[in-house]
Design an enzyme around this catalytic site. Structure first.
Site, PDB file in Angstrom:
ATOM      1  N   THR A   6      -2.440 -23.178   5.107  1.00  0.00           N
ATOM      2  CA  THR A   6      -1.149 -22.698   5.624  1.00  0.00           C
ATOM      3  C   THR A   6      -1.184 -21.168   5.668  1.00  0.00           C
ATOM      4  O   THR A   6      -0.473 -20.500   4.912  1.00  0.00           O
ATOM      5  CB  THR A   6       0.020 -23.186   4.751  1.00  0.00           C
ATOM      6  OG1 THR A   6      -0.223 -22.793   3.371  1.00  0.00           O
ATOM      7  CG2 THR A   6       0.167 -24.690   4.813  1.00  0.00           C
TER       8      THR A   6
ATOM      9  N   HIS B 155       0.822  -1.209   0.000  1.00  0.00           N
ATOM     10  CA  HIS B 155       0.000   0.000   0.000  1.00  0.00           C
ATOM     11  C   HIS B 155       0.858   1.262   0.000  1.00  0.00           C
ATOM     12  O   HIS B 155       0.414   2.308  -0.495  1.00  0.00           O
ATOM     13  CB  HIS B 155      -0.938  -0.004   1.204  1.00  0.00           C
ATOM     14  CG  HIS B 155      -2.134  -0.884   1.015  1.00  0.00           C
ATOM     15  ND1 HIS B 155      -3.435  -0.418   1.122  1.00  0.00           N
ATOM     16  CD2 HIS B 155      -2.251  -2.204   0.708  1.00  0.00           C
ATOM     17  CE1 HIS B 155      -4.284  -1.407   0.889  1.00  0.00           C
ATOM     18  NE2 HIS B 155      -3.584  -2.504   0.643  1.00  0.00           N
TER      19      HIS B 155
ATOM     20  N   SER C 120       4.994   7.211   2.891  1.00  0.00           N
ATOM     21  CA  SER C 120       3.905   8.185   2.994  1.00  0.00           C
ATOM     22  C   SER C 120       2.657   7.585   3.636  1.00  0.00           C
ATOM     23  O   SER C 120       1.848   8.304   4.227  1.00  0.00           O
ATOM     24  CB  SER C 120       3.571   8.766   1.616  1.00  0.00           C
ATOM     25  OG  SER C 120       3.290   7.747   0.671  1.00  0.00           O
TER      26      SER C 120
END
EC number: 1.11.1.7
Length: 330
Positions: free
Chosen positions: A249, A72, A82
């Protein structure tokens, strides 16, 4: 073409032009370096690794969250930390954007930064710290350890309206174009990055519509199980259940995610489309059958991700606290 005469450049002027060009090239393509902190903070990587290890074994869900945090960050303005800026009443930030409301791991970044500041005040950027944390997260989850070149600077801009991450219901063609435009990722590399869903999970709001309006692209047993888990009604984020991408998993980096795709057992629509799309289906099949190849490529593409849109040299700053700018007056 006029007289066709050649323009003769005096040698002194030519040398000056070449010097300017070389200077311009070096300043715009400053290379990250694995030994960047050799003099200013030689123990930086060890400090990050030790702190991440302690945090991971306290909370195994942290490492997948850190990997997602890097995604992100890097896909909005590049890998400049940021996304770590905390919004205030007077100034918003990327964290206020809807796609970032479910991000986790900010206190862990703060803990790593405090350890780095204690050892090497003002030396290591938050962007470098997050890149190293993501690398260590992959390793702690069983993935291959990879080298991280360092020297990133922290951005001084963080705007919520710049967060344009594709939603989980986006068409794969749009996502492929997005990944190509943001970081030059090929279809194969995008499939490998999708493999980050080998760990972690998603809130039901990201895929509930696939449960209540089935289109035949999700295994019916999985759909029924998820409908029991999620319910049919939309819920506020704080009470919305979540489910693992790979329930077999969920805390191990492996290629089982691709087997989930081939069996129509994945949660997100865009992931499932990768198993049948002409540009990606052969990559999905290959990595489902080649676990070692996936492990190697995942580390390579994660390293590439951590280099997207970095700022270097004198640009940006090295934050003292990752959640606010150095000159922050709120």
């Amino acid at each position: 073409m006029g007289s066709g005469c050649l323009l003769l450049v005096p040698q002194s002027l030519l040398l000056l032009l070449l010097s300017i060009m070389a200077s311009s090239t070096s300043s715009s393509t400053l290379a990250l370096d694995t030994s960047y902190y050799a003099a200013t903070c030689p123990d930086a990587e060890a400090i990050v690794q030790d702190t991440m290890s302690r945090l991971h074994y306290t909370d195994p869900t942290l490492s997948p969250a850190i990997i997602r945090l890097l995604f992100h960050d890097c896909f909005v303005r590049g890998c400049d930390a940021s996304v770590l800026i905390t919004p205030t009443p007077r100034r918003s930030s990327e964290r206020a954007a809807i796609p970032n409301h479910t991000l986790r791991g900010f206190p862990a970044v703060d803990a790593v930064k405090r350890a780095l500041e204690s050892a090497c005040p003002g030396a290591v950027s938050c962007a470098d710290a997050l890149a190293l944390m993501a690398r260590d997260a992959v390793s702690l989850l069983g993935g291959n350890r990879y080298g991280v070149a360092l020297g990133r600077r922290d951005g001084v801009v963080s705007n919520p309206w710049e967060v344009d991450l594709p939603p989980p219901f986006a068409a794969l063609d749009d996502v492929l174009a997005y990944f190509a435009g943001k970081g030059g990722f090929s279809a194969e590399e995008t499939v490998v990055l999708f493999g980050a869903h080998t760990v972690g999970g998603a809130h039901c709001s990201s895929f509930r519509y696939r449960l209540t309006k089935p289109d035949g692209t999700m295994d019916e047993a999985v759909r029924c199980d998820m409908l029991d888990t999620c319910g049919a009604a939309e819920l506020p984020l704080e009470t919305d259940p979540a489910a693992f991408f790979d329930p077999d998993t969920p805390f191990v980096v492996d290629s089982n995610y691709y087997a989930q795709l081939l069996g129509n057992r994945t949660l997100l629509q865009v992931d499932q489309e990768a198993a049948t799309h002409q540009a990606t289906k052969h990559h999905v099949a290959y990595y489902a059958a080649s676990p070692d190849a996936f492990m190697q490529r995942f580390s390579e593409v994660m390293a590439k991700l951590s280099n997207v849109g970095v700022i270097e040299g004198d640009a940006g700053e090295v934050r003292k606290v990752c959640s606010r700018y150095n000159n922050d007056n709120n």
